[in-house]
Write a protein that holds these residues in place. Sequence first.
Motif, PDB file in Angstrom:
ATOM      1  N   UNK A 122       0.941  -1.088  -0.217  1.00 26.61           N
ATOM      2  CA  UNK A 122      -0.102  -0.182  -0.102  1.00 26.61           C
ATOM      3  C   UNK A 122       1.191   1.449  -0.024  1.00 26.61           C
ATOM      4  N   UNK A 123       2.016   1.143   0.725  1.00 23.24           N
ATOM      5  CA  UNK A 123       3.048   2.275   0.814  1.00 23.24           C
ATOM      6  C   UNK A 123       4.353   1.717   0.462  1.00 23.24           C
ATOM      7  N   UNK A 124       5.015   2.519  -0.532  1.00 24.72           N
ATOM      8  CA  UNK A 124       6.658   2.142  -0.900  1.00 24.72           C
ATOM      9  C   UNK A 124       7.474   3.406  -1.167  1.00 24.72           C
ATOM     10  N   UNK A 125       8.751   3.140  -0.339  1.00 21.43           N
ATOM     11  CA  UNK A 125       9.664   4.166  -0.842  1.00 21.43           C
ATOM     12  C   UNK A 125      10.751   3.554  -0.119  1.00 21.43           C
ATOM     13  N   UNK A 126      11.895   4.369  -0.785  1.00 24.55           N
ATOM     14  CA  UNK A 126      13.316   4.234  -0.542  1.00 24.55           C
ATOM     15  C   UNK A 126      14.119   5.493  -0.093  1.00 24.55           C
ATOM     16  N   UNK A 127      15.319   5.382   0.395  1.00 30.46           N
ATOM     17  CA  UNK A 127      16.120   6.474   0.645  1.00 30.46           C
ATOM     18  C   UNK A 127      17.299   6.365   0.217  1.00 30.46           C
ATOM     19  N   UNK A 128      18.110   7.404  -0.119  1.00 26.66           N
ATOM     20  CA  UNK A 128      19.354   7.256  -0.353  1.00 26.66           C
ATOM     21  C   UNK A 128      20.265   7.603   0.969  1.00 26.66           C
ATOM     22  N   UNK A 129      21.595   7.528   0.804  1.00 26.32           N
ATOM     23  CA  UNK A 129      22.345   7.489   2.231  1.00 26.32           C
ATOM     24  C   UNK A 129      23.196   8.661   2.052  1.00 26.32           C
ATOM     25  N   UNK A 130      23.503   8.894   3.357  1.00 24.79           N
ATOM     26  CA  UNK A 130      24.513  10.018   3.230  1.00 24.79           C
ATOM     27  C   UNK A 130      25.756   9.899   2.507  1.00 24.79           C
ATOM     28  N   UNK A 131      26.244   8.612   2.271  1.00 27.72           N
ATOM     29  CA  UNK A 131      27.357   8.463   1.610  1.00 27.72           C
ATOM     30  C   UNK A 131      27.346   8.654   0.062  1.00 27.72           C
ATOM     31  N   UNK A 132      26.295   8.783  -0.161  1.00 18.90           N
ATOM     32  CA  UNK A 132      25.853   8.618  -1.632  1.00 18.90           C
ATOM     33  C   UNK A 132      26.172  10.198  -2.129  1.00 18.90           C
ATOM     34  N   UNK A 133      26.481  11.080  -1.293  1.00 20.01           N
ATOM     35  CA  UNK A 133      26.678  12.497  -1.695  1.00 20.01           C
ATOM     36  C   UNK A 133      28.111  12.800  -1.248  1.00 20.01           C
ATOM     37  N   UNK A 134      28.690  13.398  -2.159  1.00 25.22           N
ATOM     38  CA  UNK A 134      30.193  14.204  -1.938  1.00 25.22           C
ATOM     39  C   UNK A 134      30.036  15.568  -2.359  1.00 25.22           C
ATOM     40  N   UNK A 135      31.387  15.961  -2.518  1.00 22.12           N
ATOM     41  CA  UNK A 135      31.547  17.505  -2.980  1.00 22.12           C
ATOM     42  C   UNK A 135      30.984  17.839  -4.141  1.00 22.12           C
ATOM     43  N   UNK A 136      31.409  16.449  -5.054  1.00 20.72           N
ATOM     44  CA  UNK A 136      31.318  16.812  -6.632  1.00 20.72           C
ATOM     45  C   UNK A 136      29.786  16.286  -7.123  1.00 20.72           C
ATOM     46  N   UNK A 137      28.908  15.977  -6.160  1.00 20.32           N
ATOM     47  CA  UNK A 137      27.437  15.463  -6.743  1.00 20.32           C
ATOM     48  C   UNK A 137      26.871  16.459  -7.555  1.00 20.32           C
ATOM     49  N   UNK A 138      26.314  16.109  -8.579  1.00 28.10           N
ATOM     50  CA  UNK A 138      25.479  16.934  -9.248  1.00 28.10           C
ATOM     51  C   UNK A 138      24.125  16.460  -8.900  1.00 28.10           C
TER      52      UNK A 138
END
Length: 289
Positions: A122-138
Amino acid sequence: MHFDWTFLVRVSALVLPAMLLVALHGAAHAATPGAPTAFEKLASKRIFFGHQSVGGNILDGVKQLGPSAQGVPPRVVELVTPTESLAPGTIAHAMVGQNEKPETKIADFERLMDAGLAKSTDVAFFKFCYIDFNAATDTRALFEKYRVAMEGLKARHPRTTFVHVTVPLTTVQRGAKAWLKELLGKPVWGVAENVKRESFNQLLRQAYGGGKEPLFDLARLESTTAEGTPETYELNGQSWPAMVPAYSDDGGHLNAVGQARVAKEFLGFLATLPEPQAQPPIPAVQATP
């Protein structure tokens, strides 16, 4: 002095019936059964949560919640296959994608939903992690990939409520070590990365916040103390949020204090989501004359 008893009788005749009506209304209101608790609302929902380590921390907090005045918390089970049937009152979860490669998490979540999981949730979602982002992430390019994927999922699976989750933050390095790094022109841990995370989160809030679509603001929760004080730092004259140090033992993952705080808000948020839509009856097959 002459007292007007006639006036008192007239006032009593008007006031006493009104007071009686108020008392009866209050008694009737008190006798009305209370609204369902958060746990009772969750008893009818089948939920899927795709995550990595911080998501596991949140679910560890959920598992620590036993039966209470709220009722019985939802069961937390690990998903085995996307085609398995989920029982109401369940939070199923699985690791999605690969850390440091956020596009793989989008693709994996889509794959699970399209492979049959959307039919039993009935409900679905996911999350990114803090490690997925660095100083160069667009962040804008990543958000656009996320937005397109979620729009497609909503179109293909209209009976599933898709939820958005802000990216978790980390603490920032402070004190003498941070000062020395700044002096030497070296990056201070957490400073540039949290800027990218918050930039992505602002895009999420602009697109889905304010009641447009369900949005669980994990980052805002992580960056606010239990007393409501925000945890921030300054960079180039601008204030940015960071994780409250008391919520983590390593600067990124939730400790017992952080788990307990987030888990309570997490379940409260899920309880506010709409009730599952009733499936239409399957029409009977007409016999060929």
